[in-house]
Structure formats: C-alpha cells, structure tokens
Design an enzyme around this catalytic site. Structure first.
Site, PDB file in Angstrom:
ATOM      1  N   LYS A 206       0.829  -1.143  -0.003  1.00  0.00           N
ATOM      2  CA  LYS A 206       0.026   0.267  -0.122  1.00  0.00           C
ATOM      3  C   LYS A 206       1.264   1.160  -0.048  1.00  0.00           C
ATOM      4  O   LYS A 206       1.963   1.331   0.117  1.00  0.00           O
ATOM      5  CB  LYS A 206      -0.876   0.078   1.315  1.00  0.00           C
ATOM      6  CG  LYS A 206      -1.710  -1.128   1.157  1.00  0.00           C
ATOM      7  CD  LYS A 206      -2.850  -1.200   2.452  1.00  0.00           C
ATOM      8  CE  LYS A 206      -4.058  -1.815   2.634  1.00  0.00           C
ATOM      9  NZ  LYS A 206      -5.165  -1.146   1.840  1.00  0.00           N
TER      10      LYS A 206
ATOM     11  N   ARG B 193     -10.064 -12.159   2.030  1.00  0.00           N
ATOM     12  CA  ARG B 193     -11.797 -12.528   1.446  1.00  0.00           C
ATOM     13  C   ARG B 193     -10.418 -13.865   1.338  1.00  0.00           C
ATOM     14  O   ARG B 193     -11.335 -15.068   1.517  1.00  0.00           O
ATOM     15  CB  ARG B 193     -12.307 -12.012   0.391  1.00  0.00           C
ATOM     16  CG  ARG B 193     -10.282 -11.602  -1.322  1.00  0.00           C
ATOM     17  CD  ARG B 193     -10.498 -11.010  -1.819  1.00  0.00           C
ATOM     18  NE  ARG B 193     -10.694  -9.890  -1.784  1.00  0.00           N
ATOM     19  CZ  ARG B 193     -10.930  -9.182  -2.533  1.00  0.00           C
ATOM     20  NH1 ARG B 193     -11.736  -8.978  -4.100  1.00  0.00           N
ATOM     21  NH2 ARG B 193     -11.404  -7.175  -2.643  1.00  0.00           N
TER      22      ARG B 193
HETATM   23  N1  BES Z   1      -7.962  -3.392   4.332  1.00  0.00           N
HETATM   24  C1  BES Z   1      -8.522  -3.575   3.416  1.00  0.00           C
HETATM   25  C2  BES Z   1      -9.450  -2.571   3.191  1.00  0.00           C
HETATM   26  C3  BES Z   1     -10.023  -1.418   3.531  1.00  0.00           C
HETATM   27  C4  BES Z   1      -9.315   0.067   2.751  1.00  0.00           C
HETATM   28  C5  BES Z   1     -10.423  -1.050   5.075  1.00  0.00           C
HETATM   29  C6  BES Z   1      -9.342   1.134   3.337  1.00  0.00           C
HETATM   30  C7  BES Z   1      -9.970   0.206   4.647  1.00  0.00           C
HETATM   31  C8  BES Z   1     -10.082   1.717   4.438  1.00  0.00           C
HETATM   32  C9  BES Z   1      -8.288  -4.713   1.962  1.00  0.00           C
HETATM   33  O1  BES Z   1      -7.440  -5.710   2.817  1.00  0.00           O
HETATM   34  C10 BES Z   1      -7.930  -3.950   0.613  1.00  0.00           C
HETATM   35  O2  BES Z   1      -6.393  -3.731   0.451  1.00  0.00           O
HETATM   36  N2  BES Z   1      -9.063  -3.936  -0.008  1.00  0.00           N
HETATM   37  C11 BES Z   1      -8.555  -3.738  -1.695  1.00  0.00           C
HETATM   38  C12 BES Z   1      -8.551  -5.032  -2.442  1.00  0.00           C
HETATM   39  C13 BES Z   1      -8.546  -4.271  -4.107  1.00  0.00           C
HETATM   40  C14 BES Z   1      -6.632  -4.961  -3.952  1.00  0.00           C
HETATM   41  C15 BES Z   1      -9.290  -5.445  -4.782  1.00  0.00           C
HETATM   42  C16 BES Z   1      -9.149  -2.265  -1.565  1.00  0.00           C
HETATM   43  O3  BES Z   1     -10.126  -2.422  -1.173  1.00  0.00           O
HETATM   44  O4  BES Z   1      -8.516  -1.719  -2.769  1.00  0.00           O
HETATM   45 MN    MN Z   2      -5.698  -5.335   2.434  1.00  0.00          MN
END
Ligand code: BES
Ligand code: MN
Ligand code: ZN
Length: 501
Positions: free
Chosen positions: A279, A353
């Site tokens: 990230k 997931r």
């Molecule tokens: N934990 C994150 C989602 C999230 C983002 C929660 C911001 C709270 C605040 C999750 O694990 C994630 O990174 N999801 C990705 C999925 C994508 C790579 C398909 C996302 O939402 O960008």
């Molecule tokens: Mn994530």
C-alpha cells in the site's frame, strides 16, 4: 464512570450540572415556567433570542440564579419531537458529554422530565441516554502519560427518576447500556491498539482473557493445527509475517436446550501493509484497524454474555498480519483453501477475503443456523457509501432484512448491495478455481461474490465495514479512532432473534 439512578425532583437536586433534553417544538409551557423559576427566565430569553431552539445537537449551558439546587443547567436539543428516535437521544447525550468535558464538569444529573420518544419506554430512553454518555466518554489511555484531556472525562452521572416506581425500570436500562458499552469499548480498545503491540497472538490472548472472565469457551488453532487442517488461504496471507497466525474460536451457550448456534466471523488482519502489493505510505497507519470486524465480533460476545442473551453463539476470527517479506506470497501464487477450492492471488492486498474463505469453511462444522461476517474488506465500499453506512450482501434476504432493521434501530446503518450471479464472472481465473480480485468495477460486490463461494452451505450475510470501523475526525459519541461499529447492531439483532426486548 459511576452511573447512579435516583428519585429526585430535578430542580431541587444538588449537582454541578443538570442536563435536560428538549424538543424543538412542543416544549410544554408548564415545563418552561418551572425552568424559568429556577433559572431567572433565562431559558425563555434564550429561546426568544433564537439562541436555543431545541434543534438537534444544539446545546445551551446556563448558570442558576438560585443558590440551592443545580448550579448549572445544560439544555440539549433533540429536534422535532415526532422525528426524534432513541438514536437521536443517544447522540444528544453524546453532545452533552462533549460540552461537560469541554467545561471540565465531571459530575452531572440527567432529567427525563418532559422527554418522551415515540414508541419508546422509559427503560429504553434510560438505556439510550446511558449508551450515549458512555460512548462519548470513551478514551484510549494505554499510551497517554500526560494528556491534559484525560482528566476531563466525566466521573459520575445520576439519572433522575420522576417516580420511585420507575427506579428499577431505569436501572434495567442503565445496566443494559453498561453491558453493551463494555462490548463497544473492548472493540475500540482492540482497534486502537497499535500494530506493534497487536500481533495475531495478542488479539488471541485478549479474546481468551475476555472469554475466561465471562463464562465463554475459547480455543485457539495455531499454525501447526491450521497446517494439519489445510487452511492454505489463511496460511498464505500469514506467511509473510514473522508473527504466526491464529484461528480464534469462542463459544457462548446462552440457550441450554442445544439449539443450533448463530456464527459470527470477523476479519482479523492486525496490520495490513498490502504485502508484496504494498500500500502507499499515506494513511497506512490506519491499517491497524483492519481487524475491526474481529473487534466487533469479540466485543459482541462480551456484551451477549453480560446480557445473558438466551441464544447460542460461535465466533470465529482468523487473525493474521499481512506483511511483505522474503517469505511472503507473490501475485500469481495459487493457494489451496480449506474447502479444497484453489485461489489465484492476483493482488496480495486483497488478503481479507483469503483468510475469511477458510474461516467461513471452518464454521460449517457448527451447523450454524446463520452466519454473519464483518470485515473491513474493500476501499471500494468507502467510495460507494462513504462513512455513513456499512454495506450488506448475502444469500438470504430474510437474514438481510432483519439486519437492516437492527441497523435502523441501533443507528449503525446498513445498505444492501446486489449480489447477482453475473458479478462472479469478474472473479473467474484462468489458472485456478477463483481469483482474489475482480478489478475496479463493483469492488465491494466482487469481494462478496468471492466470499459467497465459501459460504454456500448455510444462510449467510456479509457486512463490509471498511468505512465504519475507524472514525477519522471524531464525532458525537465517537472519539477519533476505532468506533466499535457492529457491536450495537449485532446485539440489537441478537436480542430480537432471541425474542427478548
Ligand atoms: N483492508 C483493506 C480495505 C480497506 C481500505 C479497509 C481502506 C479500510 C480502509 C483491504 O484488505 C484491501 O486492501 N482491499 C483492496 C482490495 C483490492 C486490492 C481488490 C482495496 O480495497 O483496495
Ligand atoms: Mn488489503
Ligand atoms: Zn485488509
């Protein structure tokens, strides 16, 4: 905080501050003249000068004209009387706490005279007020050695009962509120704990300690056991971290007749760096909240046990840390889940997931009558709904309806998104049974479509709480940080499900 219930005449009681909730319309003239008598017509004057109309979240702090009785009065608006709900009252009580804290007033009495929320009992009103106060008074103090604000927290609240007969009723309300808020506060504490403290093992130990103190059975599946079982999806996420994963299982037996349990599953990523699909640095600190689903589930178990809800519950929390390292999974890796289904990992940041897939398969052994999972699953959910509601999706409209209603009652709102079969086309893989991302369109839905493949053996609802688990700025009743979202919602649902009011 000390919460007392007393029978007393509000204008005669000795207190640093007396709190009144006032509707925007329908303030009885009898009530006004009573206040004016004690406060030298200040209330009427403030109304006449438009300083206080009773609008929602409006407050007015006045000093008393008499030397006996309350030293101050705090009026808190609740808006139009027929539109005010228990949640309005809960928020108003939160506003009262904000003023009291700001003015360094540590003790107050709360009057319910002149207050009648439609279709609500006095017990429910007392519960809502107490919840609002407790939730707004919360602070995470573990690392604060010298914050001047910490001394400003409220220390005592006295709820006033107009009649002695109402005492036990009000006390029931305040007791319930305290049980529920213990759950919310635990959830907030868990979310607010920093990632260095909060390993999967820490989360597991906190859950076990809570269980032991509250008559809940707990057991932990460690890495070796998860390997034996074949939880390849969960283990795949965990393998980049030096800190080993746990599957936390809690069982609460509130109904001795052996009815099938309801299962609660909570995403427990103690810190989400994204893994190899790292990230960006900006706001990555907030990813300590990626166990908000786990926190809600653990907090709900605590509250359910304290309330002795006559229902059987099992909570399952996959706890892992998502880190990049020489041992981490790579984009393109294929994992074999507990269900036997293979998963192509296209993005290591779609880790929630993966761990939920194994947890959802694991709960099958309890033959649950329904399964509800809570997860900070997708950033897309924040794009869709912002910070006003969690998304709900699932395979059982009756279950979804019940949860939507609990959301309205509790003020922890849900909004349903569709889960049409076509969405699953986006997660078809060329190399495995399914892939873990479906691209940018409908990101929240394709994440749910992924989970659905592992939740096909029972009635299931999924709550994406990504926009709700963390309060960024702080608002009425929720200081900046973990919100504890989901506990009040689930408890409301469970009480209705168990048939208790
Ligand atoms: N934990 C994150 C989602 C999230 C983002 C929660 C911001 C709270 C605040 C999750 O694990 C994630 O990174 N999801 C990705 C999925 C994508 C790579 C398909 C996302 O939402 O960008
Ligand atoms: Mn994530
Ligand atoms: Zn995550």
């Amino acid at each position: 905080m000390n919460i007392l219930v007393k029978t007393a005449d509000s204008t005669a009681i000795t207190t640093p501050c007396l709190v009144f909730f006032m509707p925007e319309d329908r303030i009885s003239s009898q009530f006004l003249s009573l206040l004016d008598e004690h406060f030298g017509k200040l209330v009427t004057a403030a109304q006449r000068n438009n300083e206080f109309r009773g609008r929602q979240a409006e407050t007015l702090l006045l000093h008393a004209a008499c030397t006996t009785g309350p030293s101050r009065i705090l009026l808190v608006g609740i808006g139009k009387a027929n539109a005010a709900s228990l949640d309005t009252l809960r928020q108003a009580a939160g506003c009262a706490v904000a003023v009291l804290k700001q003015k360094n007033i540590s003790k107050a009495a709360v009057s319910q005279s002149g207050l009648s929320i439609q279709r609500a009992t006095e017990e429910q009103q007392a519960q809502a007020i107490t919840e609002g106060i407790l939730l707004a008074n919360y602070q995470y103090l573990r690392y604060q050695n010298s914050n001047p604000d910490t001394s400003k927290a409220l220390k005592q609240i006295v709820l006033l009962a107009a009649k002695a007969q109402n005492l036990s009723l009000l006390r029931r309300g305040t007791d319930k509120a305290q049980a529920i808020c213990a759950g919310v506060h635990l959830a907030r504490d868990l979310v607010n704990a920093p990632g260095n403290l909060k390993s999967p093992e820490f989360l597991a130990m906190q859950a076990v300690a809570m269980a032991e103190q509250n008559g809940i059975k707990a057991h932990l599946l460690d890495q070796a056991r998860l390997q034996q079982l074949g939880c390849g999806a969960l283990l795949g996420v965990a393998q980049g971290s030096a800190r080993p994963p746990y599957l936390i299982v809690l069982e609460y037996t509130g109904d001795q007749t052996g009815t099938a349990p309801l299962a609660l599953v909570g995403k427990g990523v103690t810190f989400d760096t994204g893994g190899i699909s790292l990230k960006p640095a900006d706001k990555m600190d907030e990813m300590k909240m990626d166990m908000g689903g786990a926190a809600a589930v653990i907090g709900t178990m605590l509250a359910a046990a304290r309330l002795e809800i006559p229902i059987n519950l099992v909570a399952v929390v996959p706890a892992v840390e998502n880190m990049p390292s020489g041992n981490a999974i790579r984009p393109g890796d294929i994992l074999t889940s507990l269900s036997g289904k293979t998963i192509e990992v296209l993005n290591t940041d779609a880790e929630g997931r993966l761990i939920l897939a194994d947890a959802l398969t694991y709960v099958e052994r309890y033959k649950p009558r329904a399964v509800i999972d809570l997860a900070t699953l997708t950033g897309a959910c924040i794009i869709a709904l912002g910070n006003q509601a969690a998304a709900i999706l699932g395979n059982d409209d009756k279950l979804i309806d019940k949860l939507l209603k609990a959301g309205q009652r509790s003020g922890e709102r849900l909004w349903q998104l569709p889960l049409w079969a076509e969405y699953a086309d986006q997660i078809k893989s060329d190399f495995a049974d399914v892939k873990n991302t479906g691209g940018r369109p409908a990101g929240t839905i394709t994440a749910a479509a992924f989970l659905q493949k592992f939740a096909d053996q029972y009635n299931w609802a999924h709550l994406d709480i990504a926009g709700m688990a963390w309060e960024d700025k702080g608002k009425a009743g929720i200081p900046r940080g973990g919100s504890g979202f989901g506990v009040r919602l689930l408890i409301d649902y469970l009480l209705a499900e168990a048939g208790v009011k």
